[in-house]
Design a protein around this motif. Sequence first.
Motif, short mmCIF file in Angstrom:
data_model
loop_
_atom_site.label_atom_id
_atom_site.label_comp_id
_atom_site.label_asym_id
_atom_site.label_seq_id
_atom_site.Cartn_x
_atom_site.Cartn_y
_atom_site.Cartn_z
N UNK A 122 -2.71 -1.23 11.45
CA UNK A 122 -3.70 -1.59 12.61
C UNK A 122 -3.46 -0.70 13.95
N UNK A 123 -2.25 -0.82 14.48
CA UNK A 123 -2.30 -0.16 15.73
C UNK A 123 -2.43 1.26 15.31
N UNK A 124 -2.37 1.87 14.25
CA UNK A 124 -3.09 3.67 14.47
C UNK A 124 -4.48 3.56 14.20
N UNK A 125 -5.14 2.76 14.00
CA UNK A 125 -6.50 2.14 13.31
C UNK A 125 -6.88 2.47 11.54
N UNK A 126 -5.69 2.21 10.72
CA UNK A 126 -5.90 2.09 9.38
C UNK A 126 -6.58 0.93 8.74
N UNK A 127 -7.60 0.97 8.16
CA UNK A 127 -7.98 0.44 7.18
C UNK A 127 -7.49 0.00 6.38
N UNK A 128 -7.27 -1.90 6.75
CA UNK A 128 -6.73 -2.98 5.20
C UNK A 128 -7.70 -3.49 4.63
N UNK A 129 -7.74 -2.80 3.11
CA UNK A 129 -8.86 -3.75 2.46
C UNK A 129 -8.22 -4.63 1.89
N UNK A 130 -6.30 -4.64 0.94
CA UNK A 130 -6.07 -5.58 0.54
C UNK A 130 -4.52 -5.69 -0.06
N UNK A 131 -4.19 -7.33 0.70
CA UNK A 131 -2.69 -6.70 0.18
C UNK A 131 -2.18 -8.15 -0.87
N UNK A 132 -0.94 -6.94 -1.78
CA UNK A 132 -0.78 -7.78 -2.47
C UNK A 132 0.82 -8.02 -2.63
N UNK A 133 1.94 -9.23 -2.76
CA UNK A 133 3.02 -9.10 -2.71
C UNK A 133 3.35 -10.12 -3.85
N UNK A 134 4.44 -9.10 -4.79
CA UNK A 134 4.70 -9.77 -6.11
C UNK A 134 6.44 -9.34 -6.41
N UNK A 135 6.87 -9.25 -7.45
CA UNK A 135 8.00 -9.16 -7.78
C UNK A 135 8.96 -7.49 -7.59
N UNK A 136 7.50 -6.84 -7.81
CA UNK A 136 7.85 -5.25 -7.50
C UNK A 136 8.08 -5.18 -5.48
N UNK A 137 7.56 -5.69 -5.28
CA UNK A 137 7.59 -5.62 -3.71
C UNK A 137 5.83 -5.85 -2.97
N UNK A 138 5.50 -5.05 -2.74
CA UNK A 138 4.87 -5.36 -1.90
C UNK A 138 3.22 -4.42 -2.17
N UNK A 139 2.37 -4.90 -1.36
CA UNK A 139 1.66 -3.30 -2.03
C UNK A 139 0.12 -3.55 -1.11
#
Length: 148
Positions: A2-19
């Motif tokens: 957010x500080x860099x001005x990048x839009x985040x459309x989705x966040x997924x947290x799973x066993x393999x890590x976060x995407x």
Amino acid sequence: LRLCGVEISAVTVAIGGARMGVGEMSRKQELLCALAGPVAGFLLFPLRHFIPRTSFCALIHSLYNLLPIYPLDGGRVLHSICPNTGFCAVIEICCLLMIGLAGLYGCVGLKLGFMPLLIAGMTIHRALAGKGLEKRLRFRYNRLRIYK
């Protein structure tokens, strides 16, 4: 992000890590965002007297994440600094070979059992699986096309 001005459309947290599904980023934005996680882990280290286990785990995780293997943060930093993908691939292959040899040395040379070889194998598998996923779905980890 957010500080860099990048839009985040989705966040997924799973066993393999976060995407995260994020918008387009410049090389400078990707460099700053890739370094943000490990730097936050390093900033916990001075608190080791108050939260010893958390700060130690954050330190180990940050060091692991800075390996120059894509899709780890170190690989993202390498790709954002060096536009030559052939050079990045050579660095990644050399790093994976060193990890494999270190695991073999820990297993056979230092007689630590199979744990070093298992950790090396898991690291190599994660790197190769990330590359396979990227080719199969035709996306980079920081692009909107992650989630269809």
